[in-house]
Design a protein around this motif. Structure first.
Motif, mmCIF file in Angstrom:
data_model
loop_
_atom_site.group_PDB
_atom_site.id
_atom_site.type_symbol
_atom_site.label_atom_id
_atom_site.label_comp_id
_atom_site.label_asym_id
_atom_site.label_seq_id
_atom_site.Cartn_x
_atom_site.Cartn_y
_atom_site.Cartn_z
ATOM 1 N N ASN A 198 0.879 -0.765 0.007
ATOM 2 C CA ASN A 198 -0.132 -0.416 -0.055
ATOM 3 C C ASN A 198 1.322 1.202 -0.143
ATOM 4 O O ASN A 198 0.683 2.303 -0.528
ATOM 5 N N ASN A 205 0.930 7.204 -6.667
ATOM 6 C CA ASN A 205 0.085 7.634 -7.048
ATOM 7 C C ASN A 205 -0.394 9.020 -6.725
ATOM 8 O O ASN A 205 -1.158 9.454 -7.483
ATOM 9 N N CYS A 209 -1.577 10.733 -10.190
ATOM 10 C CA CYS A 209 -2.871 10.488 -10.155
ATOM 11 C C CYS A 209 -3.891 12.178 -10.199
ATOM 12 O O CYS A 209 -4.560 13.018 -9.508
ATOM 13 N N ASN B 99 -3.678 7.354 -18.669
ATOM 14 C CA ASN B 99 -4.362 6.351 -18.233
ATOM 15 C C ASN B 99 -4.563 5.075 -18.656
ATOM 16 O O ASN B 99 -4.510 3.774 -18.265
ATOM 17 N N ASP B 494 -4.318 4.303 -12.646
ATOM 18 C CA ASP B 494 -4.168 5.180 -12.258
ATOM 19 C C ASP B 494 -5.318 4.800 -11.392
ATOM 20 O O ASP B 494 -5.803 5.419 -9.764
ATOM 21 N N LYS B 497 -4.786 2.437 -9.038
ATOM 22 C CA LYS B 497 -4.144 2.532 -7.568
ATOM 23 C C LYS B 497 -4.499 3.564 -6.628
ATOM 24 O O LYS B 497 -4.647 3.633 -5.526
ATOM 25 N N HIS B 498 -5.502 4.683 -7.514
ATOM 26 C CA HIS B 498 -6.631 5.754 -6.109
ATOM 27 C C HIS B 498 -6.976 4.460 -5.577
ATOM 28 O O HIS B 498 -7.499 5.395 -3.721
ATOM 29 N N GLU B 500 -6.792 1.835 -4.098
ATOM 30 C CA GLU B 500 -5.675 0.849 -3.730
ATOM 31 C C GLU B 500 -5.433 1.637 -2.340
ATOM 32 O O GLU B 500 -5.223 1.457 -0.996
ATOM 33 N N LYS B 501 -5.326 2.857 -2.435
ATOM 34 C CA LYS B 501 -4.173 4.641 -1.849
ATOM 35 C C LYS B 501 -5.572 4.488 -1.136
ATOM 36 O O LYS B 501 -5.687 5.106 0.355
ATOM 37 N N SER B 637 -13.560 7.522 -14.242
ATOM 38 C CA SER B 637 -12.528 7.888 -13.569
ATOM 39 C C SER B 637 -11.767 9.054 -13.603
ATOM 40 O O SER B 637 -11.193 9.106 -12.506
ATOM 41 N N ASP B 638 -12.127 9.838 -13.812
ATOM 42 C CA ASP B 638 -11.528 11.196 -13.351
ATOM 43 C C ASP B 638 -12.183 11.595 -12.584
ATOM 44 O O ASP B 638 -11.796 12.524 -11.512
ATOM 45 N N CYS B 641 -11.272 9.308 -9.819
ATOM 46 C CA CYS B 641 -9.372 9.971 -9.149
ATOM 47 C C CYS B 641 -9.155 10.944 -8.430
ATOM 48 O O CYS B 641 -8.657 11.418 -7.251
#
Lengths: 211, 688
Positions: A198, A205, A209, B99, B494, B497-498, B500-501, B637-638, B641
């Motif tokens: 993580n 990220n 992003c 992306n 992206d 991962k977002h 995940e974050k 997505s946008d 994110c």
């Protein structure tokens, strides 16, 4: 920071159609709809309330009641600080199911979890007390034995709904002071277990992003 | 004309393209996937900033007069070749965005020479870069999938084949020539396809290419002078994609905007439009009638292909029954089969509700409490007679499928069938009232039993395709959710991962998407349109097995012609008859090889099947659905994110799809199809 926020992760469990989603809808939106679509999987809602100059943010996972979805439940209650186990006061079967949920929570969920036993749909009893199929005493007895909060509610009329959540909110900070220091503590530990990579991803990220 | 109105024009243009693209060109779809995603998300988040929309799609998609300098010869492996092209188009159309990084990486080896001269607004992306991609068999293949009129495609393809592919070098230099050609080509199909003309005409004009994007006014003038009359007619091409019309929000807008510059009165325009709409609907109905009426054996291959793009309402009930494999393709056997199945149903009911059969109380109770809360917003599902019918259908299904039993969500899945089959009993003029009318007012008892039987059997056929979703532990759904996350990881790193974050897990929102096949996410009319495609995607093998169980399968009679466009083995879930069927499939494949040459032009889908039967051998309704879910998720997505956990989950629980029209669904399905085409090879490795 003057008004610290405590997040409480709360999960609702109980047989299908006892009114879990309706309780949440009443608490979050002060609304009610007679025929709510059955919850599939789980629904997530939040609500903030002030308890003793303290803001408590409930992060609520409202799970699906049907037996077939029961295998998903652990994912939602595993890290919950509080649980509402809901039954329908007019459906004895739903109370049996509630007993099972209480047992499962004690066995599987976090040790400090606050559980409230909630008998819903008492509005039906107003017209005809004979509709009651789960005696209040029986439920109180279970609550006492298992150390549960106990409420009888009506999501339809709103009776006792906020009391349930306030009751939980008052109990949580007393039990777990550390929660106040680390609002996200639960989230982080939960997800680190799921996703070890993580932190690496998070930094990457942040730059990626910008979409 | 001020900036504001210019941007309005722009957004109108966007809408128009959106509406159009789903019905015609997949290359447009590919190049627009990104920009549409932006535009829809912008719309959803603010609902206002058309200007922003324009800027984003402008900057997010550096358009180039991309010339494809790879081996442009028509090689032996058109699929592979075209696959690269497809990839290429996607990665390029979003190359500055990031992306599609993963995809870009995969495609690094693709030779390309980008001359970045046309940094213009996306209509020109359609014209300049994407049109080059149209040359590829891949693009043509995909277009075929979305195109209503295969014979137009055929013309188109032949044309490209000679002028573009074989003369790739000349083509590289001169996109103008291409546009001229294209123009001629489109003019040949002007009666059905007016929409592309304005754009292509403009695109063919070298000057307008730059003026289009850089100067809104000149663009508008151009579009007016060249397309004023065709503007109104072009609207009707929308209606090709659906049976009912008049639902496009942009229509009135377009009219009012265009009137000052045309000599036509509004009334004239309206009339013309209505006539055109009616015509196109009639044309489409005729196409279906040609396939299903007055035929001994219905060509299910053609039917699937045509249905993928939507079925007109009057044809829908019978076509659904054919697609799902309830009605046999042999029309002479249809009547007897219907009679038998309906009788079987009513006998099943009799037995189930007789005294000798003890009621499964928990199941009965569960269905009983779920039925009043099924589609609570649609009046049809509040009628007592409908409750009773659905209760019988679901209960009988549940006790006949003990491995699964009744699972919440199945009550949702039964309703599109029920509602669609109800329209059979309504006069055409009243089809649209089906959601408001108590069936008891127009159904006899006997008709009601027939309706229930048809619904029951089609539900049974449908759920057979996705059995794993509802058995204990719901492994089918868990697998789909996993596949979705893997797919998103590859398509939109992206976003992945977002998530995940923010500690968002796919199962937290996607479980419902799988369990109810996105039905909770869309309005019923769009769901039904979506099912046109889904039923066209149902795997033939299962249907074949159903057919053989009904003694109507006879290879010479060709219930399923061996070279079906969607001949894919349902490998991702257990179909008992796979082994039994596979010999037929291999025969089909060898046939395909021979047929491919003949049908390459007429039916690019077959080209793909011949060269790439493996590629299509692992798909199923479930798998296609995962791609639809991926397209759906990535569309936002946008917005996603920049959201935190709570925002993401809340958004995905209640996505802004209330105003979605059939064109939006068609765009989504097209995107899903493209993702599937692009990732099929990859998925065989990681979609297990």
């Amino acid at each position: 920071m003057s008004n610290p926020i405590t997040s409480i992760k709360l999960v609702l469990l109980g047989e299908a159609a006892v009114g879990k989603s309706s309780i949440v809808l009443r608490f979050v939106s002060n609304d009610f709809s007679e025929n709510k679509e059955p919850t599939i999987g789980a629904a997530f809602l939040t609500q903030r309330v002030n308890i003793n100059d303290h803001t408590v943010k409930f992060e609520i996972w409202d799970t699906a009641g049907q037996e077939r979805f029961a295998s998903l439940a652990p994912m939602y209650y595993r890290n919950a600080q509080a649980a509402l186990v809901v039954y329908d006061v007019t459906k004895p079967q739903s109370f049996i199911k509630a007993r099972h949920w209480v047992k499962e929570l004690h066995e599987q969920a976090s040790k400090n979890i606050i559980i409230a036993l909630v008998g819903n749909k008492i509005d039906i009893l107003e017209d005809n007390e004979n509709e009651r199929k789960v005696a209040r005493e029986e439920a109180e007895k279970l609550a006492e034995e298992e150390g549960l909060l106990f409420f009888e509610t009506s999501a339809k009329t709103g009776t006792n709904i906020s009391e349930v959540f306030l009751g939980i909110g008052e109990k949580i900070p007393l039990k777990g002071l550390e929660d106040e220091h680390n609002n996200n503590g639960l989230n982080v530990t939960e997800d680190q277990r799921i996703n070890l990579a993580n932190t690496a991803n998070a930094s990457e990220n942040a730059s990626a992003c910008s979409c | 004309m001020g900036v504001r109105s210019t941007s309005q024009e722009m957004s109108r243009e966007t809408q128009e393209r959106r509406a159009h693209s789903s019905s015609s060109s997949t290359s447009l779809v590919t190049s627009l996937m990104k920009s549409w995603r932006i535009s829809s998300s912008t719309t959803s988040s603010s609902g206002s900033s058309s200007k922003k929309k324009f800027t984003q799609s402008h900057s997010g998609n550096p358009t180039t007069t991309g010339t494809y300098s790879d081996t442009h010869s028509h090689d032996q492996n058109p699929l592979r070749h075209s696959n690269e092209l497809g990839m290429y188009s996607l990665s390029r159309s979003s190359s500055s965005d990031g992306n599609f990084d993963a995809m870009s990486k995969q495609q690094n080896s693709t030779n390309r020479s980008l001359s970045s001269s046309n940094n213009t607004y996306s209509p020109l992306r359609y014209n300049s870069p994407s049109t080059n991609q149209i040359d590829s068999p891949r693009a043509s293949l995909m277009r075929q999938k979305h195109n209503k009129h295969s014979h137009h495609n055929q013309l188109y393809y032949q044309h490209n084949n000679s002028s573009a592919i074989s003369e790739s070098s000349a083509h590289k230099k001169s996109s103008d020539k291409y546009f001229e050609d294209l123009d001629e080509d489109w003019s040949a199909v002007i009666d059905n396809y007016n929409m592309p003309i304005p754009m292509l005409t403009n695109g063919g004009n070298g000057k307008s290419v730059s003026g289009y994007g850089n100067n809104g006014d000149s663009r508008n003038n151009l579009s007016r002078t060249s397309t004023a009359s065709s503007m109104a007619t072009s609207l009707t091409s929308n209606t090709l994609t659906q049976s009912q019309s008049l639902q496009y929000p942009q229509l009135p807008n377009l009219n009012t905007l265009d009137i000052p510059d045309t000599e036509k009165s509004q009334e004239e325009m309206e009339n013309e439009r209505e006539v055109q709409e009616l015509n196109s609907i009639m044309q489409r109905i005729t196409k279906f009638d040609n396939i299903i009426k007055n035929k001994h054996i219905i060509n299910l291959q053609d039917l699937r292909q045509l249905s993928w793009n939507g079925i007109p309402k009057p044809n829908r009930p019978i076509v659904w029954k054919l697609l799902i494999g309830y009605l046999p393709a042999n029309t002479r056997r249809q009547e007897s089969l219907l009679k038998r199945k309906r009788q079987e149903y009513s006998e099943g009911l009799k037995h189930t509700f007789s005294d000798e059969h003890s009621r499964d109380i928990p199941t009965w109770h569960q269905i009983e409490i779920d039925i009043p809360r099924t589609n609570p917003h649609i009046p049809l599902y509040q009628f007592k007679s409908v409750h009773d019918s659905l209760q019988r259908i679901l209960y009988l299904w549940a006790i006949r499928h003990p491995a699964s039993g009744y699972v919440q969500g199945i009550n949702d899945l039964v309703t599109p069938f029920f509602q669609t089959f109800l329209t059979e009993y309504l006069p055409p003029s009243r089809i649209d009232t089906v959601e408001f009318t108590d069936p008891d007012t127009y159904l006899t008892e006997e008709q009601k039993m027939d309706l229930e039987a048809d619904t029951f059997w089609c539900l049974t056929k449908f759920l057979e395709q996705i059995t794993d979703n509802y058995i204990h532990g719901q492994p089918g759904i868990l697998k789909q959710v996993k596949n979705l996350s893997q797919l998103v990881k590859r398509i939109d790193l992206d976003l992945y991962k977002h998530f995940e974050k923010e500690h968002v897990e796919f199962i937290q929102f996607a479980f419902r998407w799988m369990n109810c096949l996105l039905m909770r996410e869309f309005q019923m009319d769009t769901v039904i349109r979506m099912w046109d495609t889904y039923l066209a995607e149902t795997s033939p093998e299962t249907i074949l097995s159903f057919a053989s169980s009904n003694q109507v399968s006879n290879s010479s009679e060709g219930l399923m012609s061996p070279h079906t466009p969607l001949s894919r083995k349902p490998a991702t879930f257990s179909t008992p008859n796979v082994d039994h069927v596979s010999p037929a499939s291999s025969v089909g494949r060898s046939n395909l090889g021979a047929n491919a040459a003949n049908q390459a032009i007429a039916s690019p889908v077959n080209v793909s099947s011949s060269d790439d039967s493996k590629r299509f051998s692992h798909t199923s309704l479930n798998e296609f659905h995962v791609f639809v879910c991926a397209a759906f998720l990535i569309k936002w997505s946008d917005v996603l994110c920049v959201m935190d956990f709570q925002g993401i989950i809340t958004f995905l629980q209640n996505p802004p799809t209330k105003d979605w029209k059939e064109t939006d669904i068609e765009m989504l399905l097209s995107e899903a199809y493209i993702w599937q085409s692009l990732y099929q090879d990859a998925t065989s490795h990681w979609l297990k």
